[in-house]
Scaffold this motif. Structure first.
Motif, mmCIF file in Angstrom:
data_model
loop_
_atom_site.group_PDB
_atom_site.id
_atom_site.type_symbol
_atom_site.label_atom_id
_atom_site.label_comp_id
_atom_site.label_asym_id
_atom_site.label_seq_id
_atom_site.Cartn_x
_atom_site.Cartn_y
_atom_site.Cartn_z
ATOM 1 N N ARG A 519 39.345 32.281 -10.092
ATOM 2 C CA ARG A 519 39.934 33.034 -9.445
ATOM 3 C C ARG A 519 37.911 33.359 -9.283
ATOM 4 N N LYS A 520 38.312 34.857 -9.030
ATOM 5 C CA LYS A 520 36.757 35.127 -8.508
ATOM 6 C C LYS A 520 34.873 34.760 -8.710
ATOM 7 N N GLY A 521 34.025 34.419 -8.301
ATOM 8 C CA GLY A 521 33.011 34.082 -8.746
ATOM 9 C C GLY A 521 33.448 32.275 -9.548
ATOM 10 N N PHE A 522 34.225 31.889 -8.715
ATOM 11 C CA PHE A 522 34.662 30.390 -9.434
ATOM 12 C C PHE A 522 33.460 29.708 -8.026
ATOM 13 N N GLN A 523 32.753 28.101 -8.572
ATOM 14 C CA GLN A 523 31.874 27.622 -7.267
ATOM 15 C C GLN A 523 32.446 25.826 -6.996
ATOM 16 N N VAL A 524 32.615 25.734 -6.210
ATOM 17 C CA VAL A 524 33.593 24.561 -6.041
ATOM 18 C C VAL A 524 32.682 24.123 -5.107
ATOM 19 N N THR A 525 32.987 22.369 -4.960
ATOM 20 C CA THR A 525 32.281 21.561 -3.618
ATOM 21 C C THR A 525 33.630 21.555 -2.284
ATOM 22 N N VAL A 526 32.867 22.057 -1.275
ATOM 23 C CA VAL A 526 34.039 21.957 -0.058
ATOM 24 C C VAL A 526 33.744 21.095 0.844
ATOM 25 N N HIS A 527 35.334 20.351 1.390
ATOM 26 C CA HIS A 527 34.670 18.772 2.112
ATOM 27 C C HIS A 527 35.196 19.959 3.324
ATOM 28 N N VAL A 528 34.503 19.860 4.748
ATOM 29 C CA VAL A 528 35.536 19.873 6.351
ATOM 30 C C VAL A 528 35.343 19.323 7.111
ATOM 31 N N GLY A 529 35.630 18.402 7.440
ATOM 32 C CA GLY A 529 35.261 16.824 7.837
ATOM 33 C C GLY A 529 33.759 16.755 7.510
ATOM 34 N N ASN A 530 32.693 16.475 8.597
ATOM 35 C CA ASN A 530 31.560 16.079 7.729
ATOM 36 C C ASN A 530 30.324 16.823 7.088
ATOM 37 N N VAL A 531 31.228 18.432 6.734
ATOM 38 C CA VAL A 531 30.419 18.954 6.007
ATOM 39 C C VAL A 531 30.741 19.129 4.782
ATOM 40 N N ARG A 532 29.946 18.749 3.568
ATOM 41 C CA ARG A 532 29.928 19.170 2.457
ATOM 42 C C ARG A 532 28.929 19.966 1.770
ATOM 43 N N GLN A 533 29.563 21.294 1.024
ATOM 44 C CA GLN A 533 28.154 21.613 0.195
ATOM 45 C C GLN A 533 28.917 22.533 -0.729
ATOM 46 N N THR A 534 28.549 23.319 -1.857
ATOM 47 C CA THR A 534 28.800 24.181 -2.862
ATOM 48 C C THR A 534 29.051 25.411 -2.135
ATOM 49 N N ALA A 535 30.709 25.777 -2.376
ATOM 50 C CA ALA A 535 30.678 27.198 -2.176
ATOM 51 C C ALA A 535 31.618 28.134 -3.120
ATOM 52 N N ILE A 536 31.573 29.368 -3.278
ATOM 53 C CA ILE A 536 31.594 30.503 -4.366
ATOM 54 C C ILE A 536 32.870 31.022 -3.694
ATOM 55 N N VAL A 537 33.774 31.455 -4.511
ATOM 56 C CA VAL A 537 34.923 32.245 -4.185
ATOM 57 C C VAL A 537 34.667 33.849 -4.160
ATOM 58 N N GLU A 538 34.798 34.367 -3.027
ATOM 59 C CA GLU A 538 33.950 35.666 -3.182
ATOM 60 C C GLU A 538 35.749 36.781 -3.272
ATOM 61 N N LYS A 539 36.814 36.131 -3.083
ATOM 62 C CA LYS A 539 37.497 36.916 -2.746
ATOM 63 C C LYS A 539 39.172 35.972 -2.699
ATOM 64 N N ILE A 540 40.212 36.657 -3.645
ATOM 65 C CA ILE A 540 41.646 35.814 -3.393
ATOM 66 C C ILE A 540 42.749 36.899 -2.710
ATOM 67 N N HIS A 541 43.044 37.111 -1.229
ATOM 68 C CA HIS A 541 43.454 38.070 -1.001
ATOM 69 C C HIS A 541 45.243 38.163 -1.845
ATOM 70 N N GLY A 542 45.168 39.463 -2.320
ATOM 71 C CA GLY A 542 46.207 39.564 -2.927
ATOM 72 C C GLY A 542 46.780 38.994 -4.179
ATOM 73 N N LYS A 543 46.162 38.836 -5.180
ATOM 74 C CA LYS A 543 45.984 38.211 -6.092
ATOM 75 C C LYS A 543 45.213 38.451 -6.863
ATOM 76 N N ASP A 544 44.733 38.191 -8.316
ATOM 77 C CA ASP A 544 43.656 37.734 -8.937
ATOM 78 C C ASP A 544 43.196 36.861 -9.222
ATOM 79 N N LYS A 545 43.771 35.703 -9.956
ATOM 80 C CA LYS A 545 43.297 34.814 -9.888
ATOM 81 C C LYS A 545 44.102 33.787 -9.192
ATOM 82 N N LEU A 546 43.875 32.352 -9.236
ATOM 83 C CA LEU A 546 45.589 31.388 -9.297
ATOM 84 C C LEU A 546 46.113 30.523 -10.313
ATOM 85 N N ARG A 547 46.930 29.928 -10.471
ATOM 86 C CA ARG A 547 46.928 28.661 -11.479
ATOM 87 C C ARG A 547 47.556 27.646 -10.455
#
Length: 608
Positions: A519-547
């Motif tokens: 859900r919103k506020g969750f922190q994950v380590t994002v890998h995109v190509g050579n980019v590796r950085q922690t990012a925070i989930v700001e919004k999930i479109h159309g849903k409150d949470k994901l399973r």
């Protein structure tokens, strides 16, 4: 074997049953009888040479593009015809980036007709003359007898044509090496690149380790690179003759660069970084025959998520009984055939299988070759070398040319300080051409700016190089540029590019696994190509949470500094056991003064 494999293989691999399965049997083999259906096939193709009612064996029809050429015969061509054939060979070599495969004795529609001994000898002589004309060598890969409707033995021959390189323009393939801890990845690479078998206690891997703790523990914790070369005749070029890396590059027409990744779970972020940033063409998944799957399942999932074609090597077969090896193979086949994987395993037991596996592996993403070998006894090691020698590139020359015509973009993956040279960055050129002495800009910095710099010199595969082309990996010397201003994940681009940077971006993701709800506020380590950085989930479109297993468009925000991203880039994120994949769909671009280009010159920065 699954019937679909027989169709995919065009009857070239291991025949099973009737039809075209017997297309390329070993010497003395005959194509299976087909009764009435064979007569229909003959009638349809207008061929009736004898009284045998056999199905005519076929390969898939010849393609206009690609590096595979069918030739019925090449006996005493006229001068005009010979020039035309040479032009055709140049086109096929260009399509295969220096490699082409000729099937002699095969019609354009794929019918395996075959030639007599005398005709085949004359055809190969002509092919050799053609190859000499374009500066290439030929190697006979395999010969087969086809006698479905003739009393005279008729052969077809498969020939590899490889161009002798000039100015370091050898074909370079990158292979990432994945697998469970202690599965023998580094040992296998040591044996392949050093040319000496292991002693059973890890002697072969010692030259690959970069740190003292790796030698002491015997476990890889960092990313290392090893090279294996093949000359124009398909012979292995490695360190066995006390060669330097420069000599190997000079003697090779084709280079395999192995990216040795860590197997232990605590180094998983390093392994993911190696897969996402170094853009491997293929992945080699190493499984120990005596310990089974382990972390391999997770590495297999990573390769599939990033759409990297992979093949499997079962090592340490000398330690196990035949029954144990067979059990490991069956376990792997079961995983590969599962709905989520949907692969067609192909066990390689002979040179013939290795040739077929290499060609089909590049053409069909569903084929997964499996090798069983030992780094101590050397069992089946030659089959892996045959496979790597023939393995074609995934991109053709046209795609390569299109990439080279774009503006320069170099991904920064490694940063070093070399005495008397200065700051050196290692990475991959994503697009364009980079020349010695070229002026580029590097960024983004923590405040979103790009800094000017000059490329002083280039090294590729440990030897000097003046020009770097799209898709090639290299190290660039930047002279006195201040190393503290650089970090992994930056890009070096042409000043005309006007690069887009962002802290906020949206991605369409699939949540592969999460223990509770995402859900919103969750922190994950994002890998995109050579980019590796922690990012925070700001919004999930159309849903409150994901399973687990659910899909959604999610807005992320990098928590530290902006990054250079592209729409459509593959994305992988993780946090503990939480894992997900997706692709970037939208960027919230940061606009800075003068496009973020820093004009002031700090210590160590070079002006134009």
């Amino acid at each position: 074997m699954d019937s679909r494999v027989s169709e995919l293989f065009g009857g070239c691999c291991r025949p099973a049953g009737g039809g075209a399965g017997g297309a390329m049997r070993g010497r003395g083999g005959t194509a299976p009888g087909g009764g009435g259906s064979g007569s229909k096939a003959k009638k349809k193709n207008g061929r009736s040479r004898g009284g045998k009612a056999n199905n005519p064996p076929y390969l898939p029809p010849e393609a206009e593009d690609g590096n595979i050429e069918y030739k019925l015969k090449l006996v005493n061509p006229s001068q005009y015809r010979f020039e035309h054939l040479v032009t055709q060979m140049k086109w096929r070599l260009q399509e295969g980036r220096g490699e082409a495969v000729y099937q002699i004795g095969v019609e354009d529609n794929g019918l395996l007709v075959g030639l007599s001994e005398e005709e085949m000898r004359a055809s190969l002589k002509t092919l050799r003359r053609m190859a000499e004309k374009v500066g290439a060598d030929i190697t006979v890969l395999r010969e087969r007898e086809v006698d479905y409707d003739s009393d005279v033995p008729r052969k077809i021959t498969e020939v590899l044509v490889r161009k002798v390189p000039d100015n370091q323009q050898f074909l370079d393939l990158r292979v990432a090496v994945l697998g469970n801890v202690d599965s023998g990845k580094s040992t296998l690479l040591g044996v392949l690149t050093q040319g000496e078998l292991d002693n059973g206690r890890g002697r072969a891997r010692l030259n690959l380790f970069r740190h003292l703790h790796e030698i002491q523990s015997g476990r890889t914790s960092s990313i290392s690179f090893e090279i294996l070369g093949f000359n124009s005749k398909g012979e292995v070029v490695n360190y066995s003759d006390s060669r330097t890396a420069e000599e190997i590059c000079e003697s090779s027409s084709k280079m395999i660069t192995f990216i040795d990744l860590a197997g232990h779970h605590k180094y998983l972020k390093t392994t993911i970084f190696g897969l996402t940033s170094y853009c491997p063409d293929f992945a080699m998944l190493v499984v120990s025959a005596n310990t089974g799957i382990g972390t391999t399942r997770e590495h297999l999932g990573l390769a599939m998520a990033l759409k990297v074609p992979f093949f499997i090597v079962i090592s340490k077969v000398d330690l196990c009984s035949k029954a144990t090896v067979e059990r490991t193979v069956k376990q792997l086949e079961r995983i590969l055939k599962q709905p989520g994987c949907n692969k067609l395993p192909l066990l390689v037991n002979s040179d013939d299988d290795a040739v077929t596996a290499a060609q089909q592996f590049a053409q069909s993403p569903n084929i997964t070759p499996i090798f069983t070998l030992s780094s101590v006894s050397g069992e089946n090691l030659d089959l892996l070398k045959v496979f790597l020698n023939i393995l074609p590139p995934l991109t053709n020359s046209k795609e390569q040319e299109e990439l080279m015509q774009q503006l320069t973009e170099f991904q920064v993956d490694e940063i070093y300080t070399v005495p008397e040279v200065g700051t050196v960055v290692g990475g991959t050129l994503s697009s364009g051409i980079c020349r010695e002495g070229e002026n580029l800009v590097v960024g983004p910095t923590d405040d979103g700016k790009f800094l000017r710099l000059k490329v002083c010199s280039i090294q590729r595969n440990r030897s000097a190089c003046r020009v770097l082309r799209a898709g090639q990996a290299a190290t660039l010397a930047l002279g006195p540029f201040d190393r503290s201003l650089l970090r992994k994940g930056m890009v070096m681009v042409s000043p005309e590019m006007n690069p887009t940077i962002c802290s906020v971006f949206e991605a369409e993701i699939v949540l592969l696994f999460h223990a509770t709800t995402f859900r919103k506020g969750f922190q994950v380590t994002v890998h995109v190509g050579n980019v590796r950085q922690t990012a925070i989930v700001e919004k999930i479109h159309g849903k409150d949470k994901l399973r687990t297993g659910e899909k959604a468009v999610v807005r992320f925000r990098f928590i530290k500094h902006p990054e250079y991203l592209k729409i459509g880039a593959k994305l992988l994120f993780r946090e503990g056991v939480t894992k997900g994949i997706g692709h970037v769909t939208d960027l919230q671009a940061i606009i800075t003064k003068e496009n973020g280009l820093e004009e002031s010159l700090g210590p160590g920065q070079l002006s134009f």
